[in-house]
Design a protein around this motif. Structure first.
Motif, PDB file in Angstrom:
ATOM      1  N   ARG A  86       0.868  -0.997   0.186  1.00  0.00           N
ATOM      2  CA  ARG A  86      -0.096   0.194   0.103  1.00  0.00           C
ATOM      3  C   ARG A  86       0.772   1.345  -0.053  1.00  0.00           C
ATOM      4  NH1 ARG A  86      -3.856  -1.308   4.724  1.00  0.00           N
ATOM      5  NH2 ARG A  86      -1.985  -2.145   5.536  1.00  0.00           N
ATOM      6  N   ASP A  87       2.053   0.980   0.596  1.00  0.00           N
ATOM      7  CA  ASP A  87       2.903   2.294   0.563  1.00  0.00           C
ATOM      8  C   ASP A  87       3.573   2.681  -0.762  1.00  0.00           C
ATOM      9  OD1 ASP A  87       2.530   2.286   3.415  1.00  0.00           O
ATOM     10  OD2 ASP A  87       4.343   1.376   3.763  1.00  0.00           O
ATOM     11  N   ASP A  88       3.915   1.612  -1.506  1.00  0.00           N
ATOM     12  CA  ASP A  88       4.070   1.787  -2.930  1.00  0.00           C
ATOM     13  C   ASP A  88       3.283   2.351  -3.627  1.00  0.00           C
ATOM     14  OD1 ASP A  88       6.488   0.699  -1.955  1.00  0.00           O
ATOM     15  OD2 ASP A  88       6.179  -1.340  -2.961  1.00  0.00           O
ATOM     16  N   LEU A  89       1.906   2.013  -3.718  1.00  0.00           N
ATOM     17  CA  LEU A  89       0.895   2.602  -4.398  1.00  0.00           C
ATOM     18  C   LEU A  89       0.345   3.761  -3.915  1.00  0.00           C
ATOM     19  CD1 LEU A  89      -1.335   1.658  -6.687  1.00  0.00           C
ATOM     20  CD2 LEU A  89      -2.954   0.801  -4.629  1.00  0.00           C
ATOM     21  N   TYR A  90       0.412   4.304  -2.639  1.00  0.00           N
ATOM     22  CA  TYR A  90       0.236   5.602  -2.383  1.00  0.00           C
ATOM     23  C   TYR A  90       1.190   6.317  -2.859  1.00  0.00           C
ATOM     24  CZ  TYR A  90      -0.322   9.699   0.618  1.00  0.00           C
ATOM     25  OH  TYR A  90      -0.483  10.963   1.262  1.00  0.00           O
ATOM     26  N   GLU A  91       2.480   6.188  -2.833  1.00  0.00           N
ATOM     27  CA  GLU A  91       3.808   7.024  -3.203  1.00  0.00           C
ATOM     28  C   GLU A  91       3.315   7.287  -4.725  1.00  0.00           C
ATOM     29  OE1 GLU A  91       7.388   5.642  -2.311  1.00  0.00           O
ATOM     30  OE2 GLU A  91       7.213   6.192  -0.029  1.00  0.00           O
ATOM     31  N   TRP A  92       3.120   6.164  -5.359  1.00  0.00           N
ATOM     32  CA  TRP A  92       2.895   6.136  -7.167  1.00  0.00           C
ATOM     33  C   TRP A  92       1.585   7.158  -7.514  1.00  0.00           C
ATOM     34  CZ3 TRP A  92      -1.024   4.431 -10.413  1.00  0.00           C
ATOM     35  CH2 TRP A  92      -0.799   4.509 -11.730  1.00  0.00           C
ATOM     36  N   GLU A  93       0.521   7.019  -6.666  1.00  0.00           N
ATOM     37  CA  GLU A  93      -0.532   7.986  -6.965  1.00  0.00           C
ATOM     38  C   GLU A  93      -0.291   9.389  -6.768  1.00  0.00           C
ATOM     39  OE1 GLU A  93      -3.543   6.273  -4.474  1.00  0.00           O
ATOM     40  OE2 GLU A  93      -4.033   4.836  -6.038  1.00  0.00           O
ATOM     41  N   CYS A  94       0.389   9.585  -5.526  1.00  0.00           N
ATOM     42  CA  CYS A  94       1.045  10.974  -5.335  1.00  0.00           C
ATOM     43  C   CYS A  94       1.800  11.463  -6.372  1.00  0.00           C
ATOM     44  CB  CYS A  94       1.820  10.842  -4.076  1.00  0.00           C
ATOM     45  SG  CYS A  94       0.814  10.518  -2.556  1.00  0.00           S
ATOM     46  N   GLN A  95       2.611  10.687  -6.891  1.00  0.00           N
ATOM     47  CA  GLN A  95       3.718  11.009  -8.058  1.00  0.00           C
ATOM     48  C   GLN A  95       2.807  11.254  -9.284  1.00  0.00           C
ATOM     49  OE1 GLN A  95       6.640  11.696  -7.592  1.00  0.00           O
ATOM     50  NE2 GLN A  95       7.537  11.958  -9.771  1.00  0.00           N
ATOM     51  N   GLN A  96       2.080  10.457  -9.576  1.00  0.00           N
ATOM     52  CA  GLN A  96       1.021  10.694 -10.715  1.00  0.00           C
ATOM     53  C   GLN A  96       0.379  11.994 -10.652  1.00  0.00           C
ATOM     54  OE1 GLN A  96       0.918   8.874 -13.642  1.00  0.00           O
ATOM     55  NE2 GLN A  96       2.717   7.742 -12.812  1.00  0.00           N
ATOM     56  N   ARG A  97      -0.228  12.293  -9.443  1.00  0.00           N
ATOM     57  CA  ARG A  97      -1.185  13.598  -9.208  1.00  0.00           C
ATOM     58  C   ARG A  97      -0.213  14.716  -9.552  1.00  0.00           C
ATOM     59  NH1 ARG A  97      -4.033  10.374  -5.188  1.00  0.00           N
ATOM     60  NH2 ARG A  97      -2.600  11.201  -3.553  1.00  0.00           N
ATOM     61  N   LEU A  98       0.981  14.562  -8.967  1.00  0.00           N
ATOM     62  CA  LEU A  98       2.037  15.709  -9.171  1.00  0.00           C
ATOM     63  C   LEU A  98       2.212  15.863 -10.575  1.00  0.00           C
ATOM     64  CD1 LEU A  98       4.078  17.827  -7.774  1.00  0.00           C
ATOM     65  CD2 LEU A  98       5.608  15.792  -7.669  1.00  0.00           C
ATOM     66  N   MET A  99       2.275  14.961 -11.307  1.00  0.00           N
ATOM     67  CA  MET A  99       2.450  14.969 -12.784  1.00  0.00           C
ATOM     68  C   MET A  99       1.704  15.609 -13.507  1.00  0.00           C
ATOM     69  SD  MET A  99       4.837  11.408 -13.455  1.00  0.00           S
ATOM     70  CE  MET A  99       4.755  11.671 -15.297  1.00  0.00           C
ATOM     71  N   ALA A 100       0.299  15.066 -13.170  1.00  0.00           N
ATOM     72  CA  ALA A 100      -0.801  15.496 -13.713  1.00  0.00           C
ATOM     73  C   ALA A 100      -1.033  17.259 -13.459  1.00  0.00           C
ATOM     74  CB  ALA A 100      -2.131  14.896 -13.298  1.00  0.00           C
ATOM     75  N   ARG A 101      -0.614  17.606 -12.124  1.00  0.00           N
ATOM     76  CA  ARG A 101      -0.943  18.957 -11.958  1.00  0.00           C
ATOM     77  C   ARG A 101       0.151  19.788 -12.723  1.00  0.00           C
ATOM     78  NH1 ARG A 101      -1.477  17.023  -6.377  1.00  0.00           N
ATOM     79  NH2 ARG A 101       0.731  17.382  -5.841  1.00  0.00           N
ATOM     80  N   GLU A 102       1.514  19.373 -12.686  1.00  0.00           N
ATOM     81  CA  GLU A 102       2.396  20.035 -13.419  1.00  0.00           C
ATOM     82  C   GLU A 102       1.818  20.115 -14.946  1.00  0.00           C
ATOM     83  OE1 GLU A 102       5.966  17.720 -12.967  1.00  0.00           O
ATOM     84  OE2 GLU A 102       6.350  18.660 -10.954  1.00  0.00           O
ATOM     85  N   GLU A 103       1.429  18.992 -15.341  1.00  0.00           N
ATOM     86  CA  GLU A 103       0.889  19.000 -16.902  1.00  0.00           C
ATOM     87  C   GLU A 103      -0.342  19.939 -17.133  1.00  0.00           C
ATOM     88  OE1 GLU A 103       0.843  18.161 -21.048  1.00  0.00           O
ATOM     89  OE2 GLU A 103       2.306  17.595 -19.334  1.00  0.00           O
ATOM     90  N   ARG A 104      -0.852  20.202 -16.216  1.00  0.00           N
ATOM     91  CA  ARG A 104      -2.204  21.028 -16.067  1.00  0.00           C
ATOM     92  C   ARG A 104      -1.573  22.606 -16.076  1.00  0.00           C
ATOM     93  NH1 ARG A 104      -4.961  17.459 -12.740  1.00  0.00           N
ATOM     94  NH2 ARG A 104      -4.491  18.951 -10.946  1.00  0.00           N
ATOM     95  N   HIS A 105      -0.521  22.600 -15.412  1.00  0.00           N
ATOM     96  CA  HIS A 105      -0.113  23.855 -15.215  1.00  0.00           C
ATOM     97  C   HIS A 105       0.579  24.439 -16.584  1.00  0.00           C
ATOM     98  CE1 HIS A 105       1.866  27.406 -13.324  1.00  0.00           C
ATOM     99  NE2 HIS A 105       3.074  26.886 -13.671  1.00  0.00           N
ATOM    100  N   ARG A 106       1.466  23.520 -17.058  1.00  0.00           N
ATOM    101  CA  ARG A 106       1.976  23.743 -18.404  1.00  0.00           C
ATOM    102  C   ARG A 106       1.162  24.089 -19.634  1.00  0.00           C
ATOM    103  NH1 ARG A 106       5.696  19.761 -16.880  1.00  0.00           N
ATOM    104  NH2 ARG A 106       4.473  18.041 -17.895  1.00  0.00           N
TER     105      ARG A 106
END
Length: 601
Positions: free
Chosen positions: A168-188
């Motif tokens: 679960r820790d790996d999945l949570y970190e991966w989801e956080c990373q994906q959300r961060l990348m999505a936010r950066e993409e939306r910002h760009r």
């Protein structure tokens, strides 16, 4: 030089030490030993890559507390499950029973930084690394046999199996990373859209008397008119118009309306420039077409017998190719000119149609006759031009036939060069005959169109004559009815007037003038006259044209407001137009005044 006094050289015989190093003071080349290609670990040629089907040979791995022995290379590799997203945890099974957490850390710590080890009482554990790529290096140890120390006890050995684990820790970190990348993409994306978005319009100032005076001055200037009209539209749309500011807005609207004449003059100037450019373009095209005709005349003179015999075969071929190319270009150019002429004729016909729609009903017949005359004249001109082209094609065919006959009679001097003349002349003759056939078909179709247009012209003229006769007949009937009414009025009022001529009798000339000015032309107009008189009579304060027309529409939908206005204008003794209201409520109203004249009498 080395310790034997020999300069080190390679396999090809070149020196391995450059001369620049030998010139340095204090540099001893003997310190560099000669390279032996047979030395272990040194190879001047890179080894060939292993074949893809060849199994990877694993080596024995020695650790401080244990030893790892690889499995048989002939056995299939150990299977693994599907890798979860963001996997940093591995499952290690098959551990020896005496293996401790320190031994497991010692075995897997070279693969990467270990964050946590969760060992079970049974023979397996879970290891979590700091990065995802470390898991791939850990899978390399799957299948190895692990032996603690040098003991042969069964509890000190075991075949380890490494596989992906879902944490679960790996999945949570991966989801956080994906959300961060999505936010950066939306910002760009937002930054890119903001960069491409058009700039916002300037803010509109609020209305005040000072701003209204400034805007009135800007409305009078041509280069600031667009911005000023935008501000004026915004103010009106916001609802700034009221009784106190109505005069300011009226003056500004009047200033905006004053630019209409300027715009129309600019439009007329641009239209004149466009027409002038069209004329220049047409003159240039005609000049180019004239030069094409001159070049064609040169080719025609060169292909005649007295000049053609003196050219060689290659020269004749080139001249023939040039002549064909010139004819193709000339035909394309003439088609372009004909297209321009057709567009002009279509524009003229569209203008005529618009004028026909704007003219009153009395001139429709005469304009139809004029349009038919124009089409008749244009068809005649096109017919004449096609006839002239047909005659020109016939003359060219006759000339080619004569040249062919002359070449057949006088062909004795050059046998090799005169033989290919006859087949080269047959091809243009066939093309000209085909063109003549097409021209004849076009001529016949144009003649049929001409006959149909003449028949339509005659029908229009007959209809015009019949309408004129009907108008004259109706006029005579109205005059006759007027005479009868005058006589009856004279018989009734003559005894009361003591033998004098009654004042209500009209002369024949005046009656004809009244009929021409305000007479009723048809039964439909008489019905409309009665309905309008009744409607306006029950409205003593009058009614505007739209109100009257909306009532008439409930009775007859084919009647337009223009027809009603024309009928009331033709009868000023019955209908009168007055202005009623004050300021913004000012409007035009029609009143019925037919009984006013009787009251005065």
């Amino acid at each position: 030089m080395n310790n034997l006094g020999i300069i080190p050289v390679g396999l090809s015989g070149q020196q391995l030490i450059p001369d620049s190093l030998q010139c340095l003071q204090g540099f001893d080349p003997g310190l560099i030993a000669p390279i032996n290609p047979m030395m272990a670990g040194i190879s001047l040629v890179p080894p060939p890559p292993p074949p893809p089907d060849m199994p990877v040979v694993k080596e024995i791995i020695h650790r401080q507390s244990c030893t790892l022995f690889p499995q048989n290379p002939n056995l299939p590799p150990p299977s693994t499950r599907e890798r979860p997203p963001g996997c940093k945890t591995v499952f290690v099974g098959g551990l020896p029973e005496n293996a401790t957490e320190e031994i497991v850390r010692e075995v897997f710590e070279p693969c990467g930084e270990i964050i946590a080890i969760r060992k079970s009482k049974k023979n397996f554990c879970h290891i979590r690394f700091s990065e995802e790529f470390m898991v791939d290096e850990t899978l390399y140890l799957s299948g190895y046999r692990m032996r603690i120390g040098s003991s042969t006890d069964k509890k000190d050995s075991g075949r380890i199996h490494v596989d992906f684990a879902q944490a679960r820790d790996d999945l949570y970190e991966w989801e956080c990373q994906q959300r961060l990348m999505a936010r950066e993409e939306r910002h760009r994306r937002m930054i890119h859209e903001d960069r491409l978005r058009a700039p916002s319009p300037p803010p509109i100032v609020h209305f005040s008397e000072h701003e209204a005076a400034t805007l009135a001055e800007r409305l009078r200037e041509d280069h600031k008119f667009s911005e000023a009209t935008a501000v004026l539209f915004t103010w009106i749309d916001r609802g700034e118009v009221n009784r106190r500011t109505a005069n300011h807005f009226y003056s500004m609207i009047q200033s905006a309306n004053s630019h209409v004449r300027r715009l129309m003059s600019e439009k007329a100037q641009h239209e004149e420039d466009m027409e002038r450019a069209k004329e220049i373009f047409k003159d240039a095209l005609l000049a180019i077409l004239y030069q094409f005709e001159q070049i064609k005349a040169v080719f025609t003179a060169a292909t005649r017998q007295k000049a053609w015999d003196h050219f060689s075969k290659a020269q004749r071929k080139n001249i023939d190719i040039w002549r064909k190319q010139c004819e193709e270009l000339r035909n394309a150019h003439s088609e372009e000119i004909m297209g321009i002429r057709r567009e002009e004729e279509m524009e003229m016909s569209e203008e005529d149609d618009e004028e026909e729609e704007d003219t009153p009903c009395k001139r429709l017949c005469t304009e139809d006759i004029g349009a038919c005359d124009q089409t008749h004249a244009s068809l005649k001109e096109e017919n004449d031009s096609l006839r002239w082209q047909l005659e020109a094609y016939r003359n060219e065919v006759e000339l080619l036939k004569r040249e062919q006959r002359g070449g057949g009679r006088g062909g004795g001097g050059r046998h090799d060069e005169d033989l290919p003349v006859t087949p080269s002349c047959e091809v243009p003759i066939q093309l000209l005959q085909q063109n003549m056939h097409h021209m004849q078909q076009q001529l016949l179709s144009l003649q049929e169109q001409l006959r149909s247009k003449e028949a339509e012209l005659e029908e229009a003229r007959e209809e015009h004559r019949s309408l004129e006769g009907g108008v004259v007949h109706l006029r005579d009937q109205l005059l006759a009815k007027g005479d009868v009414m005058d006589r009856t009025n004279g018989d009734l009022h003559q005894p009361a007037m003591n033998g004098c001529t009654p004042s209500l009798l009209l002369s024949r000339e005046r009656r004809s003038e009244v009929v021409m000015r305000g007479g009723v032309a048809s039964e439909k107009e008489a019905l409309l006259l009665g309905v309008m008189s009744t409607f306006l009579h029950v409205h003593p304060f009058g009614a505007n044209l739209e109100y009257l027309w909306s009532y008439i529409q409930t009775l007859d939908t084919k009647v337009s407001a223009v027809d009603l206005e024309r009928l009331m204008v033709r009868l000023p003794n019955m209908f009168r137009q007055e202005l009623s209201g004050v300021g913004a409520t000012l409007e035009k109203r029609w009143k019925f005044c037919g009984f006013d004249s009787l009251g005065s009498v």
